[in-house]
Design a protein around this motif. Structure first.
Motif, PDB file in Angstrom:
ATOM      1  N   HIS A 271     -28.995  27.813  16.838  1.00  0.00           N
ATOM      2  CA  HIS A 271     -29.952  27.091  17.688  1.00  0.00           C
ATOM      3  C   HIS A 271     -29.385  25.768  18.202  1.00  0.00           C
ATOM      4  O   HIS A 271     -30.133  24.862  18.547  1.00  0.00           O
ATOM      5  CB  HIS A 271     -31.270  26.825  16.932  1.00  0.00           C
ATOM      6  CG  HIS A 271     -31.977  28.064  16.488  1.00  0.00           C
ATOM      7  ND1 HIS A 271     -31.972  28.481  15.176  1.00  0.00           N
ATOM      8  CD2 HIS A 271     -32.691  28.984  17.176  1.00  0.00           C
ATOM      9  CE1 HIS A 271     -32.661  29.609  15.071  1.00  0.00           C
ATOM     10  NE2 HIS A 271     -33.111  29.935  16.276  1.00  0.00           N
ATOM     11  N   GLY A 272     -28.054  25.658  18.229  1.00  0.00           N
ATOM     12  CA  GLY A 272     -27.437  24.416  18.695  1.00  0.00           C
ATOM     13  C   GLY A 272     -27.600  23.270  17.722  1.00  0.00           C
ATOM     14  O   GLY A 272     -27.514  22.097  18.120  1.00  0.00           O
TER      15      GLY A 272
ATOM     16  N   GLY B 210     -21.884  15.883  24.567  1.00  0.00           N
ATOM     17  CA  GLY B 210     -20.652  16.159  25.294  1.00  0.00           C
ATOM     18  C   GLY B 210     -19.817  17.284  24.732  1.00  0.00           C
ATOM     19  O   GLY B 210     -18.767  17.619  25.291  1.00  0.00           O
ATOM     20  N   TRP B 211     -20.269  17.900  23.645  1.00  0.00           N
ATOM     21  CA  TRP B 211     -19.487  18.997  23.079  1.00  0.00           C
ATOM     22  C   TRP B 211     -19.485  20.193  24.023  1.00  0.00           C
ATOM     23  O   TRP B 211     -20.505  20.581  24.575  1.00  0.00           O
ATOM     24  CB  TRP B 211     -20.074  19.440  21.753  1.00  0.00           C
ATOM     25  CG  TRP B 211     -19.652  18.584  20.582  1.00  0.00           C
ATOM     26  CD1 TRP B 211     -19.134  17.327  20.622  1.00  0.00           C
ATOM     27  CD2 TRP B 211     -19.741  18.944  19.201  1.00  0.00           C
ATOM     28  NE1 TRP B 211     -18.894  16.858  19.362  1.00  0.00           N
ATOM     29  CE2 TRP B 211     -19.257  17.834  18.468  1.00  0.00           C
ATOM     30  CE3 TRP B 211     -20.190  20.061  18.528  1.00  0.00           C
ATOM     31  CZ2 TRP B 211     -19.211  17.836  17.067  1.00  0.00           C
ATOM     32  CZ3 TRP B 211     -20.140  20.067  17.144  1.00  0.00           C
ATOM     33  CH2 TRP B 211     -19.655  18.967  16.413  1.00  0.00           C
ATOM     34  N   LYS B 212     -18.315  20.777  24.164  1.00  0.00           N
ATOM     35  CA  LYS B 212     -18.182  22.045  24.864  1.00  0.00           C
ATOM     36  C   LYS B 212     -17.990  23.142  23.817  1.00  0.00           C
ATOM     37  O   LYS B 212     -17.990  22.881  22.610  1.00  0.00           O
ATOM     38  CB  LYS B 212     -17.024  21.985  25.851  1.00  0.00           C
ATOM     39  CG  LYS B 212     -17.248  20.962  26.969  1.00  0.00           C
ATOM     40  CD  LYS B 212     -16.086  20.950  27.927  1.00  0.00           C
ATOM     41  CE  LYS B 212     -16.386  20.071  29.141  1.00  0.00           C
ATOM     42  NZ  LYS B 212     -16.703  18.666  28.757  1.00  0.00           N
ATOM     43  N   GLU B 213     -17.852  24.381  24.295  1.00  0.00           N
ATOM     44  CA  GLU B 213     -17.754  25.508  23.363  1.00  0.00           C
ATOM     45  C   GLU B 213     -16.647  25.304  22.343  1.00  0.00           C
ATOM     46  O   GLU B 213     -16.807  25.637  21.164  1.00  0.00           O
ATOM     47  CB  GLU B 213     -17.524  26.809  24.135  1.00  0.00           C
ATOM     48  CG  GLU B 213     -17.417  28.023  23.213  1.00  0.00           C
ATOM     49  CD  GLU B 213     -17.229  29.323  23.968  1.00  0.00           C
ATOM     50  OE1 GLU B 213     -16.740  30.294  23.343  1.00  0.00           O
ATOM     51  OE2 GLU B 213     -17.565  29.380  25.159  1.00  0.00           O
TER      52      GLU B 213
ATOM     53  N   LYS C 244     -28.532  21.948  23.323  1.00  0.00           N
ATOM     54  CA  LYS C 244     -29.682  21.057  23.189  1.00  0.00           C
ATOM     55  C   LYS C 244     -29.175  19.628  23.003  1.00  0.00           C
ATOM     56  O   LYS C 244     -28.104  19.407  22.433  1.00  0.00           O
ATOM     57  CB  LYS C 244     -30.563  21.492  22.020  1.00  0.00           C
ATOM     58  CG  LYS C 244     -29.878  21.489  20.682  1.00  0.00           C
ATOM     59  CD  LYS C 244     -30.671  22.241  19.609  1.00  0.00           C
ATOM     60  CE  LYS C 244     -32.029  21.665  19.363  1.00  0.00           C
ATOM     61  NZ  LYS C 244     -32.714  22.353  18.224  1.00  0.00           N
ATOM     62  N   PRO C 245     -29.928  18.641  23.474  1.00  0.00           N
ATOM     63  CA  PRO C 245     -29.467  17.254  23.362  1.00  0.00           C
ATOM     64  C   PRO C 245     -29.457  16.780  21.914  1.00  0.00           C
ATOM     65  O   PRO C 245     -30.397  17.024  21.155  1.00  0.00           O
ATOM     66  CB  PRO C 245     -30.491  16.477  24.194  1.00  0.00           C
ATOM     67  CG  PRO C 245     -31.717  17.335  24.199  1.00  0.00           C
ATOM     68  CD  PRO C 245     -31.227  18.741  24.163  1.00  0.00           C
TER      69      PRO C 245
END
Length: 428
Positions: free
Chosen positions: A274-275, A219-222, A212-213
């Motif tokens: 939930h991000g 810009g975060w990846k896993e 989610k923005p």
């Protein structure tokens, strides 16, 4: 003659024992900042080790359905100390000052129970000078404090206190709040950087993770998300170590058998659920908190209460109950957890709890035994079945079940609004 001598020796002993039983208990209130309710190994989390918190849980009763009054620092803390909800005490968000005429627990226990009310560490009740409410042994009540120094100040108090009064000792630990610097406010990884050597130690993403923005996680990846979770658990472990030193000091002190320990957090943290990172919303990761009450010989060891819903203002009611002082004025929502902690039968308990959030557009959470509804001030509604869907992955608001639940919980919300008492009660 022998019996007369024995009786003469026995009478002072019995008198001293009776006096000890009549004395109000000491109270140690240990609180941490921004701790996800599942971030304890005692709660089944395999990615963090919390031997001190686990020990408190083993010594007392864990309330596993406990929630913040408002999932942000100052409002939640003001609720602890006044027994009033965020909409009542004047602190809807961090920047707003508390109503100046409302008494707080430090003042109240000193006035009504002759307690030595003592404070160390993070205060963060906006608009209230902690030195007007407590005898401060470490910290100014403003800004951030060092957890090691907080623990040692409290340990020193337990070592050297010689007063006759019972004490109300507050240990306001900072962490895991430093996770806020892992997710920088303007994005990126803040002041921490990933070390490749620990890549195989990173916890997995929670199963309800979504992208989610957000400015903080842009810009975060896993890898960045998993690193955030990893670092968060290290902050939890660091504060746990300081809590352990303090708890050891209590247990080796002369106060060990007559001190009630209350442990909780002001609110939770997103932790990737939930991000989300940070706080302020009514999903479980921000709203729900750990809460434990321990008291040797009174609270049975190792109890877990998963049935009874509790909220932050119950902390104030519980402390007043154990201190045997009147409840704080205007406290219409808070209810003491003492009988539940002691394992007593409670015939009537609340059917629901309400949490408030005035951040952003604002929202209200209503939870009962099975479901939660999040009412947004923009007219939005989310409904979750917490029995079948604890991670809150399936919004039922458009279903017949969800519409029925929302209608039921709207009646709870109306009932709640009719009970709260905004402002300073008369006669305070």
């Amino acid at each position: 003659k022998g019996w007369l001598v024995f009786g003469a020796l026995l009478v002072p002993f019995l008198a001293a024992t009776a006096e000890a039983k009549e004395q109000r208990p000491n109270i140690l209130f240990i609180h941490v900042d921004q701790m996800h309710w599942q971030a304890m190994s005692a709660y089944g989390n395999p990615f963090v080790e919390t031997p001190a918190m686990d020990r408190i849980a083993a010594d007392g009763c864990s309330f596993r359905a406990s929630y913040a009054a408002m999932p942000q620092c100052c409002p939640a803390r003001a609720s602890w100390y006044t027994g009033r909800m965020s909409s009542e005490h004047g602190v809807p968000v961090n920047s707003c000052p508390i109503l100046p005429d409302l008494p707080d627990l430090g003042q109240w226990l000193s006035r009504h129970g002759d307690y030595d009310s003592v404070y160390a560490g993070k205060w963060h009740v906006s608009g209230r000078d902690v030195s007007k409410s407590f005898r401060v042994i470490y910290g100014s009540g403003k800004g951030e404090q060092a957890d090691g120094a907080i623990a040692r100040a409290c340990m020193g108090y337990l070592e050297y206190y010689q007063g006759d009064k019972p004490f109300f000792l507050n240990a306001g630990f900072m962490n895991p709040h430093d996770c806020c610097y892992t997710a920088g406010a303007v994005g990126g990884q803040g002041k921490f950087r990933f070390a490749k050597e620990i890549e195989d130690k990173l916890p997995p993403l929670p199963k309800n993770f979504i992208v989610k923005p957000s400015p903080r996680t842009k810009g975060w990846k896993e890898l960045e998300w998993r690193y955030y979770i990893y670092i968060y658990y290290r902050w939890v472990e660091m504060v746990d170590a300081e809590i352990g030193r303090l708890y050891d000091a209590l247990k080796s002190s002369r106060f060990a058998d007559n001190t009630v320990v209350v442990f909780t957090a002001d609110h939770g943290d997103g932790l990737g659920f939930h991000g989300n990172v940070s706080k302020g919303y009514m999903e479980e990761e921000a709203w729900r908190v750990p809460a434990i009450v321990a008291y040797p010989g009174t609270v049975p060891k190792g109890r877990q209460d998963t049935e009874h819903l509790s909220v932050g203002v119950d902390i104030a009611a519980t402390i007043c109950d154990f201190a045997e002082v009147p409840m704080l004025p205007g406290m219409t929502i808070g209810t003491s957890l003492r009988p539940l902690a002691e394992g007593k039968q409670v015939d009537r308990w609340r059917k629901y709890i309400v949490g408030e959030s005035f951040l952003g557009d604002g929202r209200v959470g209503v939870r009962d035994a099975t479901h939660k509804t999040i009412f947004g001030c923009d007219g939005s509604t989310k409904v979750f079945d917490l029995q079948t869907d604890p991670p809150e992955m399936h919004d039922l608001s458009d279903s017949a079940e969800g519409i029925s639940v929302a209608a039921r919980q709207k009646t709870y919300l109306r009932d709640y609004v009719s009970q709260i008492e905004v402002g300073v009660p008369r006669g305070t």
